[in-house]
Motif scaffolding. Structure first.
Motif, PDB file in Angstrom:
ATOM      1  N   MET A   1       0.920  -1.157  -0.130  1.00 21.15           N
ATOM      2  CA  MET A   1       0.110   0.271  -0.218  1.00 21.15           C
ATOM      3  C   MET A   1       0.943   1.488  -0.291  1.00 21.15           C
ATOM      4  O   MET A   1       0.512   2.449  -0.168  1.00 21.15           O
ATOM      5  CB  MET A   1      -0.923  -0.405   1.105  1.00 21.15           C
ATOM      6  CG  MET A   1      -2.077   0.706   1.119  1.00 21.15           C
ATOM      7  SD  MET A   1      -3.332   0.645   0.008  1.00 21.15           S
ATOM      8  CE  MET A   1      -4.172   2.212   0.073  1.00 21.15           C
ATOM      9  N   VAL A   2       2.202   1.272   0.819  1.00 21.52           N
ATOM     10  CA  VAL A   2       2.990   2.644   0.791  1.00 21.52           C
ATOM     11  C   VAL A   2       3.282   2.351  -0.426  1.00 21.52           C
ATOM     12  O   VAL A   2       3.555   3.871  -1.183  1.00 21.52           O
ATOM     13  CB  VAL A   2       4.206   2.251   1.930  1.00 21.52           C
ATOM     14  CG1 VAL A   2       4.710   3.375   2.104  1.00 21.52           C
ATOM     15  CG2 VAL A   2       3.607   2.100   2.953  1.00 21.52           C
TER      16      VAL A   2
ATOM     17  N   ALA B   1      12.153  -1.484  10.649  1.00 24.49           N
ATOM     18  CA  ALA B   1      11.584  -1.531   9.469  1.00 24.49           C
ATOM     19  C   ALA B   1      10.225  -1.102   9.450  1.00 24.49           C
ATOM     20  O   ALA B   1       9.015  -0.568   9.085  1.00 24.49           O
ATOM     21  CB  ALA B   1      11.862  -2.866   8.165  1.00 24.49           C
ATOM     22  N   ARG B   2       9.816  -2.089  10.018  1.00 22.05           N
ATOM     23  CA  ARG B   2       7.674  -2.001  11.200  1.00 22.05           C
ATOM     24  C   ARG B   2       8.170  -0.461  11.395  1.00 22.05           C
ATOM     25  O   ARG B   2       6.532  -0.297  10.349  1.00 22.05           O
ATOM     26  CB  ARG B   2       7.791  -3.330  11.686  1.00 22.05           C
ATOM     27  CG  ARG B   2       5.988  -3.349  12.396  1.00 22.05           C
ATOM     28  CD  ARG B   2       5.773  -4.302  13.621  1.00 22.05           C
ATOM     29  NE  ARG B   2       6.154  -3.322  14.568  1.00 22.05           N
ATOM     30  CZ  ARG B   2       6.827  -3.988  15.795  1.00 22.05           C
ATOM     31  NH1 ARG B   2       7.156  -5.623  15.339  1.00 22.05           N
ATOM     32  NH2 ARG B   2       7.038  -3.422  17.162  1.00 22.05           N
ATOM     33  N   ARG B   3       8.259   0.352  12.488  1.00 24.74           N
ATOM     34  CA  ARG B   3       7.732   0.898  12.268  1.00 24.74           C
ATOM     35  C   ARG B   3       7.881   1.964  11.008  1.00 24.74           C
ATOM     36  O   ARG B   3       6.858   2.684  11.358  1.00 24.74           O
ATOM     37  CB  ARG B   3       8.774   1.926  13.622  1.00 24.74           C
ATOM     38  CG  ARG B   3       8.391   0.690  14.294  1.00 24.74           C
ATOM     39  CD  ARG B   3       9.810   1.248  16.272  1.00 24.74           C
ATOM     40  NE  ARG B   3       9.711   1.141  17.351  1.00 24.74           N
ATOM     41  CZ  ARG B   3      10.395   0.919  17.773  1.00 24.74           C
ATOM     42  NH1 ARG B   3      11.707   1.550  17.689  1.00 24.74           N
ATOM     43  NH2 ARG B   3      10.193  -0.223  19.391  1.00 24.74           N
ATOM     44  N   ALA B   4       9.178   2.014  10.482  1.00 25.54           N
ATOM     45  CA  ALA B   4       9.218   2.920   9.081  1.00 25.54           C
ATOM     46  C   ALA B   4       7.884   2.733   8.069  1.00 25.54           C
ATOM     47  O   ALA B   4       7.113   3.756   8.047  1.00 25.54           O
ATOM     48  CB  ALA B   4      10.466   2.810   8.378  1.00 25.54           C
TER      49      ALA B   4
ATOM     50  N   ALA C   1       4.924   4.596   9.857  1.00 27.36           N
ATOM     51  CA  ALA C   1       5.021   6.249   9.921  1.00 27.36           C
ATOM     52  C   ALA C   1       4.772   6.228   8.395  1.00 27.36           C
ATOM     53  O   ALA C   1       4.319   6.925   8.029  1.00 27.36           O
ATOM     54  CB  ALA C   1       6.793   6.221  10.579  1.00 27.36           C
ATOM     55  N   ASN C   2       5.585   5.806   7.402  1.00 24.15           N
ATOM     56  CA  ASN C   2       5.352   5.962   5.719  1.00 24.15           C
ATOM     57  C   ASN C   2       3.793   5.807   5.632  1.00 24.15           C
ATOM     58  O   ASN C   2       3.461   7.082   5.137  1.00 24.15           O
ATOM     59  CB  ASN C   2       6.224   5.393   4.833  1.00 24.15           C
ATOM     60  CG  ASN C   2       7.742   5.903   4.768  1.00 24.15           C
ATOM     61  OD1 ASN C   2       7.422   7.057   5.562  1.00 24.15           O
ATOM     62  ND2 ASN C   2       8.065   4.994   5.055  1.00 24.15           N
TER      63      ASN C   2
ATOM     64  N   ARG D   1      -2.179  10.959   4.544  1.00 28.29           N
ATOM     65  CA  ARG D   1      -2.617  12.546   5.290  1.00 28.29           C
ATOM     66  C   ARG D   1      -2.475  12.600   4.013  1.00 28.29           C
ATOM     67  O   ARG D   1      -3.168  14.297   4.184  1.00 28.29           O
ATOM     68  CB  ARG D   1      -1.808  12.519   6.640  1.00 28.29           C
ATOM     69  CG  ARG D   1      -2.021  12.018   7.894  1.00 28.29           C
ATOM     70  CD  ARG D   1      -1.527  12.833   8.802  1.00 28.29           C
ATOM     71  NE  ARG D   1      -0.308  13.577   8.453  1.00 28.29           N
ATOM     72  CZ  ARG D   1       0.511  12.639   9.673  1.00 28.29           C
ATOM     73  NH1 ARG D   1       0.468  11.529   9.928  1.00 28.29           N
ATOM     74  NH2 ARG D   1       2.033  12.811   9.184  1.00 28.29           N
ATOM     75  N   ARG D   2      -1.433  12.746   3.424  1.00 33.87           N
ATOM     76  CA  ARG D   2      -1.612  13.198   2.267  1.00 33.87           C
ATOM     77  C   ARG D   2      -2.542  13.636   1.233  1.00 33.87           C
ATOM     78  O   ARG D   2      -3.093  12.709   0.740  1.00 33.87           O
ATOM     79  CB  ARG D   2      -0.478  12.916   1.085  1.00 33.87           C
ATOM     80  CG  ARG D   2       0.855  14.077  -0.062  1.00 33.87           C
ATOM     81  CD  ARG D   2       2.081  13.159  -0.531  1.00 33.87           C
ATOM     82  NE  ARG D   2       2.629  13.992  -1.363  1.00 33.87           N
ATOM     83  CZ  ARG D   2       3.124  14.602  -1.413  1.00 33.87           C
ATOM     84  NH1 ARG D   2       4.123  14.543  -0.357  1.00 33.87           N
ATOM     85  NH2 ARG D   2       3.480  15.131  -2.639  1.00 33.87           N
TER      86      ARG D   2
END
Length: 121
Positions: free
Chosen positions: A25-26, A106-109, A112-113, A119-120
């Motif tokens: 998704m990211v 990596a999970r946190r990144a 966060a992404n 929100r963009r």
């Protein structure tokens, strides 16, 4: 009440797998941004530069975290032997902790992404 060690490990693994389900998704959320930046004269500004820098930082952080976890397990080898326990370097626990430490960042990144890109406008 604390969960058993096996249950706690399973919960951590499930949490990590759940977070990595957001990775496609990211990537899909980034594609239009990257395509728009590719049409500009300075393509490495903005999201493209951030994505590349983030990947290099994540790789370095993961390797460092895994190595530090293994170093801690090696330092605990003789105390574990002297206390009569099976050393974590021999029963696979050290490797499990090492992988977990590398994937935690990596999970946190990824999470966060996902939050930032969702929100963009």
């Amino acid at each position: 009440m604390r969960a058993s060690p096996k249950r706690a490990a399973a919960l951590r693994a499930a949490r990590t797998a759940n977070a990595f389900m957001l990775s496609p998704m990211v990537a899909m959320m980034r594609l239009p941004i990257l395509a728009e930046e590719a049409s500009r004269q300075t393509p490495w500004r903005g999201e493209t530069g951030r994505a590349v820098a983030e990947k290099m930082l994540a790789a370095a952080d993961g390797v460092f975290s895994a190595q530090m976890s293994m170093a801690g397990s090696m330092a605990a080898f003789w105390p574990e032997v002297m206390s009569g326990r099976m050393p974590s370097m021999l029963n696979g626990v050290a490797f499990e902790r090492s992988v977990e430490a590398a994937l935690r960042l990596a999970r946190r990144a990824v999470q966060a992404n996902y939050r930032r890109l969702s929100r963009r406008p």
